[in-house]
Design a protein around this motif. Structure first.
Motif, mmCIF file in Angstrom:
data_model
loop_
_atom_site.group_PDB
_atom_site.id
_atom_site.type_symbol
_atom_site.label_atom_id
_atom_site.label_comp_id
_atom_site.label_asym_id
_atom_site.label_seq_id
_atom_site.Cartn_x
_atom_site.Cartn_y
_atom_site.Cartn_z
ATOM 1 N N TYR A 150 0.822 -1.187 0.000
ATOM 2 C CA TYR A 150 0.000 0.000 0.000
ATOM 3 C C TYR A 150 0.860 1.242 0.000
ATOM 4 O O TYR A 150 1.938 1.282 0.523
ATOM 5 C CB TYR A 150 -0.972 0.030 1.183
ATOM 6 N N VAL A 151 0.403 2.215 -0.689
ATOM 7 C CA VAL A 151 0.883 3.590 -0.704
ATOM 8 C C VAL A 151 -0.410 4.328 -0.981
ATOM 9 O O VAL A 151 -1.196 4.543 -0.096
ATOM 10 C CB VAL A 151 1.909 3.812 -1.842
ATOM 11 N N ASN A 152 -0.641 4.634 -2.236
ATOM 12 C CA ASN A 152 -1.965 5.081 -2.664
ATOM 13 C C ASN A 152 -2.770 3.863 -3.109
ATOM 14 O O ASN A 152 -3.952 3.919 -3.270
ATOM 15 C CB ASN A 152 -1.841 6.070 -3.821
ATOM 16 N N GLN A 195 12.509 -0.435 -8.622
ATOM 17 C CA GLN A 195 12.110 0.262 -7.399
ATOM 18 C C GLN A 195 12.380 -0.597 -6.179
ATOM 19 O O GLN A 195 12.512 -1.807 -6.267
ATOM 20 C CB GLN A 195 10.630 0.639 -7.443
ATOM 21 N N CYS A 196 12.450 0.072 -5.047
ATOM 22 C CA CYS A 196 12.566 -0.608 -3.769
ATOM 23 C C CYS A 196 11.169 -0.797 -3.198
ATOM 24 O O CYS A 196 10.332 0.100 -3.273
ATOM 25 C CB CYS A 196 13.428 0.198 -2.799
ATOM 26 N N ILE A 248 5.278 -2.203 0.564
ATOM 27 C CA ILE A 248 5.062 -0.764 0.441
ATOM 28 C C ILE A 248 5.938 -0.319 -0.711
ATOM 29 O O ILE A 248 7.162 -0.403 -0.641
ATOM 30 C CB ILE A 248 5.419 -0.014 1.736
ATOM 31 N N MET A 249 5.307 0.124 -1.797
ATOM 32 C CA MET A 249 6.043 0.421 -3.017
ATOM 33 C C MET A 249 6.714 1.783 -2.979
ATOM 34 O O MET A 249 7.684 1.992 -3.670
ATOM 35 C CB MET A 249 5.117 0.283 -4.228
ATOM 36 N N ASP A 250 6.216 2.704 -2.213
ATOM 37 C CA ASP A 250 6.833 4.022 -2.145
ATOM 38 C C ASP A 250 7.601 4.125 -0.842
ATOM 39 O O ASP A 250 7.040 4.405 0.202
ATOM 40 C CB ASP A 250 5.776 5.120 -2.219
ATOM 41 N N VAL A 251 8.891 3.845 -0.909
ATOM 42 C CA VAL A 251 9.740 3.937 0.278
ATOM 43 C C VAL A 251 10.691 5.112 0.119
ATOM 44 O O VAL A 251 11.853 5.062 0.499
ATOM 45 C CB VAL A 251 10.496 2.610 0.560
ATOM 46 N N SER A 252 10.175 6.205 -0.441
ATOM 47 C CA SER A 252 11.009 7.370 -0.725
ATOM 48 C C SER A 252 11.569 7.994 0.537
ATOM 49 O O SER A 252 12.610 8.631 0.498
ATOM 50 C CB SER A 252 10.220 8.417 -1.525
ATOM 51 N N GLY A 253 10.932 7.804 1.684
ATOM 52 C CA GLY A 253 11.467 8.336 2.938
ATOM 53 C C GLY A 253 12.571 7.471 3.502
ATOM 54 O O GLY A 253 13.236 7.830 4.446
#
Length: 195
Positions: free
Chosen positions: A17-19, A147-148, A182-187
């Motif tokens: 989950y992210v969006n 992607q991570c 979690i596909m968006d691990v930008s943090g």
């Protein structure tokens, strides 16, 4: 179809989950081709994986039930795998099969679900695209960039009544291993993750 679905879905499931929330439903990995990844960070309850580019054949389903939408989308993908494409090509099963749950606060018809079949790497190249699906299946090819992805395994079955709870609490049950992605691990920064 329910028994066939249960047989194919067997051992592993994952939520992301992210969006978008995703549930991965792969089959046993001992004979199944899966996307390659490198674990770049490991904790006791999660890991960060670096995936290279991944291609998926995807079925969009509008429904009110996670389970029924997953079954409907997988049924369409299953037809594609068994030759319902312009070349009549048949594919081996790959893992994972991923169900993304796209919740909408404005929809009166429930959620949208995207059920995805992992395409073998030989179809990643532009010189060898996958066969075009039969039009009536309403499938499309999705390509994910490198992607991570954060992954956490948990036990039990993912179903309509517990998808949110499993994402939040990851309660264990007998007989299955599941993953949260979690596909968006930008943090989160780690060597190897694209920025």
């Amino acid at each position: 179809m329910e028994r066939l679905f249960a047989l194919i879905v067997t051992l592993t499931a994952a939520l992301s989950y992210v969006n978008v929330k995703c549930l991965v439903l792969p089959v046993p990995a001992y004979t199944i081709e899966s996307p390659q990844f490198k674990v770049i960070h490991l904790e006791s309850d999660f890991e960060i994986r670096l995936y290279k580019e991944i291609s998926w054949m995807s079925a969009l389903v509008h429904g009110t039930s996670f389970r029924n939408s997953t079954k409907e989308g997988f049924h369409r993908l299953y037809q594609y795998l068994h030759g319902a494409n312009l070349n009549s090509t048949q594919f081996f099963m790959t893992a994972p099969v991923l169900t993304s749950v796209i919740s909408s606060s404005t929809s009166t018809h429930g959620s949208a679900y995207i059920v995805r079949y992992y395409m073998p790497p030989k179809y990643d190249d532009k010189t060898s695209p996958p066969p075009q699906p039969a039009a009536e299946l309403n499938l499309q090819l999705d390509k994910w960039k490198s992607q991570c992805i954060a992954v956490r395994k948990f036990g039990g079955f993912a179903a309509d009544d517990n998808v949110e709870r499993e994402r939040d609490g990851l309660v264990s049950s007998l007989g299955r291993v599941n993953e949260v992605w979690i596909m968006d691990v930008s943090g989160f920064t780690a060597e190897g993750c694209p920025v």
